[in-house]
Scaffold this active site. Structure first.
Site, PDB file in Angstrom:
ATOM      1  CB  CYS A 269     -25.330  25.125   7.391  1.00  0.00           C
ATOM      2  SG  CYS A 269     -26.584  24.353   6.260  1.00  0.00           S
TER       3      CYS A 269
ATOM      4  CB  CYS B 289       0.331  20.871 -23.365  1.00  0.00           C
ATOM      5  SG  CYS B 289       1.287  19.614 -24.352  1.00  0.00           S
TER       6      CYS B 289
END
Lengths: 433, 449
Positions: free
Chosen positions: B134, B416
């Site tokens: 954490c 694309c």
């Protein structure tokens, strides 16, 4: 200038394509691929950098988006609403080749311009500030989109333009002719007001050639721009064509849009519209939407040959309008009960037929009145003023022209492009470039 | 149908899909609903000395209209009493004996660790996960990532727990380190039975530009949080693969970091994860997403002819190598399928400005190099547009590739918008494979000989 009454028939229409909310605009803007060398830009008569303004909407730069639009097209507010995007920018969108819904460019343009003008009003921070005055003056005949675009562009460059408008309302067809489900007269006038505050002068109720002569304008101004549009509705030239219940299409549309208290009486149950262009389709759809149970368009040729847009006809049909092809009107009579009886020739079989109706509307074009302004201005055989393609200059070196009077009746966006190009040409001329 | 059951260092689970320690595993009621939805296991929200949380705890990165591409939080460990948590763990295990319940833990002293380990075992936990990751709040108190960033401390605490525990111990690693091998190997040394990674990445998720406060704002102040969600997946994949291929790491890995679909999960497993843990995607869409994860993974394994998910574990690890081992003589070039191309020219501008100027348009056949604005560049090759077929959707807007100049970087293929419109096609270079390392060793050999 006249003020519009609240009591106009057009206020009964609701927006066919309402203003996007912030989130709708975000979603649509993010669909844009941001093409390079984008086909939509090329399809726009004013060449707006469409992917750029859409990207700006997506990033939350609304003021920048509106400026990108206005820099190419100062009538970005109305063109967003009245452009036939299906045949212009959105029709060129690459998504059409990808089985996807094309980007709703008109609606995004409306969103950007609407929001930016609201922000301008709230903040007082102007989108555009005119340059220092150059001393040049331009007279513009007509106060429609072509003249407004030309005048607004000139004002920003320090020129002092004055509009001479024959009617009592400025804005041209944006005010008096656009289908009310696209743009209402009040909204058109708000745009005009925004443009006028750049510093454009206007005189309404003035007929050039009667109240003031063209020669006086040429004497008092450095250039003249003719944006006089088209004249009265043409009549078919058949016996009985005038009288009660017989309308010109633009005359009727103007009444719906601007006349106080004008209504379509309940007795009007059947209407025949003669013509095949977008004006015919517009008035037919408007009458159908106003509750006329039976509206028929009579066109002398086939549907495939109609000059009106297929997407507009399709929408009109959804409102109940029907099309009769190959019908040529021959004579109008009044029946004993006061209804109209139209004799037509059905070109499919060569036979004469009779149609009954309560109203008859002619939408077969308008007169070309601008040709009457001066013999010095060359006009073609169609009655359109002839201009140089690049500069929109007429055969008279100080007179420019644009809009419907040079093309016989195209789109508002074409008129805007004409006005801007004429303004640019004048500036180039004066700077000696 | 392929067998999805796993056994990760003794922790058995009907499938590899576990909920990661976080808001979706806050209490027993939630975890029971999750198991009903199909989750195979759950890592209980970290237990320790209950804390007090702040209000306004999450912030997200939204990209081009997509919500929560990345998520950042400043929430701490459990804020509920330990007794309540253990009571619920017991109830869950009683009702779901075949599902995996792993308890995430974070305390300070050796005594506290010993005590909480025993309580977890007594409650029926199948395994423990030590929260050394954490990166917000708890690390300011000497726990969480402040342990994970100190291999020696990590090793020591791991050894305390390993000694005290009769059930498998997983060590959850923080990615906020220079080299993930350091804490990973320290955990192995300390006696961990398995590794879990990645925990969240230390982050500031954004700034409120009207009030000039970083996000999420807590009464006009903020703090760094932990970043997770789809955006962190590549970072997690790399760290997992780095450990999986290291000969010093022989213990199983539980993969965490941006897993939202069965495809993500399959990638994590292929790079060495035995189980996978999910949090952000559940916070976004709910427990129900596991249905497709199970279904999709199972179909995928069937398609590949694998009878068990265990066959997939680490399958891509041998193909993760150093850059110096890549074949320098392998060449691919882009090829545009003009029937599919819609003419957006995103490949053209990407190649022109962002790559190697190898794509040209019919409008500008040598656009990078025309005339006065060439900035000194000259055409490397003169390329003539190929003849177009009438079927092309993009018409005259279809660009074309200078295959001589194309370096095969993939950028055009990536930008694309049309699937399978730009393909990368292998070219025969006529040269035998040769890596940089091989080339260097040959040269050294040459010099030496």
């Amino acid at each position: 200038m006249d003020k519009l009454s609240e009591n106009r028939l057009e206020t009964r229409f609701s927006d066919a394509k309402p203003l996007y909310t912030d989130s709708e605009a975000q979603i649509e803007a993010n669909r844009c691929l941001f093409c390079y060398d984008a086909p939509c830009i090329k399809a726009c008569p004013t060449g707006i950098d469409i992917p750029a303004f859409i990207k700006k909407i997506a990033t939350g730069n609304i003021r920048g988006a509106a400026k990108t639009i206005f820099e190419a097209n100062l009538l970005g507010v109305s063109t967003a609403r009245v452009c036939p995007v299906e045949t212009l920018c959105a029709g060129a969108c690459v998504y059409n080749d990808y089985d996807k819904r094309p980007i709703q460019i008109g609606r995004l343009q409306r969103y950007a311009t609407n929001r930016a003008l609201k922000m301008e009003k709230q903040s007082g921070r102007k989108l555009f500030t005119p340059k220092k005055k150059t001393g040049k003056k331009v007279a513009l005949i007509g106060a429609g989109p072509a003249s407004l675009a030309c005048a607004a562009y000139l004002t920003l460059e320090g020129v002092e333009p004055v509009l001479f408008e024959v009617g009592n309302l400025p804005g041209g067809l944006n005010t008096t002719g656009i289908a009310p489900y696209k743009l209402q007269a009040t909204e058109a006038l708000q745009e005009v007001e925004w443009l006028l505050q750049f510093g454009i002068g206007i005189k309404t109720g003035v007929t050039v050639g009667k109240d003031i002569q063209l020669q006086e304008l040429l004497r008092d101004f450095d250039a003249v721009f003719i944006g006089a549009g088209l004249g009265k509705d043409k009549l078919p030239g058949i016996p009985g064509e005038t009288g009660s219940g017989r309308w010109g299409a633009t005359e009727l549309i103007t009444k719906i849009k601007t006349d106080s208290g004008f209504i379509v009486p309940d007795e009007v149950q059947q209407v025949l519209v003669i013509g095949g262009g977008n004006t015919a389709i517009d008035i037919a759809r408007e009458l159908a939407m106003l509750g006329v149970p039976e509206v028929n368009i009579l066109y002398r040729r086939t549907e495939a040959e109609m000059p009106g847009y297929a997407h507009e006809l399709e929408s009109a049909r959804k409102h109940g309008v029907r099309l009769q092809e190959c019908i040529v009107p021959k004579e109008v009579e009044e029946s004993s009960n006061g209804r109209l009886v139209l004799t037509v020739e059905n070109k499919n079989n060569g036979k004469l037929e009779k149609f009954e109706s309560d109203w008859l509307v002619y939408a077969i074009g308008q007169e070309k009145h601008a040709a009457r302004l001066s013999k010095e201005i060359e006009v073609n055989d169609k009655g359109w003023i002839v201009v140089d393609e690049a500069t929109r200059r007429t055969s008279h070196p100080k007179i420019y022209a644009g809009g419907d009077c040079i093309n016989g009746g195209k789109e508002v966006v074409n008129a805007v492009a004409d006005g801007r190009e004429a303004a640019k040409a004048m500036l180039r001329e004066w700077s000696g470039e | 149908m392929a067998d999805l059951a796993i056994n990760m260092c003794g922790i058995k689970s009907p499938n590899p899909f576990w909920l990661a320690s976080g808001p979706p595993t806050n209490c027993g009621e939630q975890i029971m609903r999750a198991f009903d939805a199909g989750w195979g296991g759950a890592v209980w929200k970290t237990l320790g000395d209950p804390i007090v949380n702040v209000s306004s705890r999450l912030g997200s990165v939204d990209y081009a209209g997509n919500r929560m591409s990345g998520l950042n939080n400043i929430e701490l460990i459990t804020d509920r009493p330990l007794e309540a948590n253990f009571r619920e763990i017991y109830a869950v295990k009683k009702k779901y004996p075949d599902h995996a319940v792993i308890v995430s833990l974070m305390v300070e002293s050796r005594e506290e660790w010993k005590e909480i380990v025993n309580m977890s075992i007594d409650a029926g936990a199948d395994g423990l996960e030590l929260n050394f990751g954490c990166p917000h709040g708890m690390c300011e108190r000497g726990m969480g990532s402040s342990v994970g960033q100190e291999p020696k401390v990590l090793e020591k605490i791991t050894s305390w727990v390993a000694e005290a525990s009769s059930i498998p111990v997983l060590v959850k690693l923080t990615p906020n380190v220079g080299d993930i091998l350091d804490p990973g190997l320290a955990a192995v040394k300390g006696g961990a039975d398995g590794l879990s990674l990645i925990n969240t990445i230390k982050s500031i998720v954004g700034v409120d530009l009207d009030n000039f406060v970083p996000l999420p704002s807590v009464r006009n102040k903020s703090t760094n949080g932990g970043y997770c969600g789809p955006a962190v997946k590549p970072i997690a994949l790399h760290m997992i693969a780095a450990l999986a291929r290291d000969p010093g790491v022989k213990i199983p890995i539980s993969g965490i970091g941006g897993i939202s679909t069965w495809r993500d999960a399959a990638e994590f497993i292929a790079l060495g994860s035995t189980s996978v843990q999910v949090c952000t995607a559940v916070m976004h869409y709910g427990y129900r997403i596991v249905e497709d994860m199970i279904d999709g993974l199972s179909n995928y394994l069937d398609d590949k002819g694998m009878r068990s998910v265990n066959e997939l574990i680490g399958k891509a690890v041998p193909n993760y190598t150093d850059w110096g081992n890549l074949d320098l003589n392998y060449k691919i070039v882009a090829r545009i399928n003009e029937e599919k191309c819609i003419g957006c020219q995103l490949c053209y501008i990407a190649c022109l400005d962002g790559a190697h100027q190898c794509i040209h348009t019919r409008q500008n056949p040598c656009s990078a190099f025309h005339g006065e604005s060439d900035h000194g560049a000259r055409p490397r090759t003169e390329v003539k547009p190929p003849v177009m077929h009438e079927s092309s959707a993009g018409g005259e807007h279809v660009p074309f590739i200078d295959e001589e100049e194309c370096v095969g970087c993939n950028l055009c293929n990536l930008v694309c918008p049309v699937p399978a419109c730009i393909e990368m096609v292998e070219q025969d270079t006529g040269k035998a494979p040769e890596s940089w390392n091989e080339r260097m060793s040959k040269q050294l050999g040459g010099f030496g000989g």
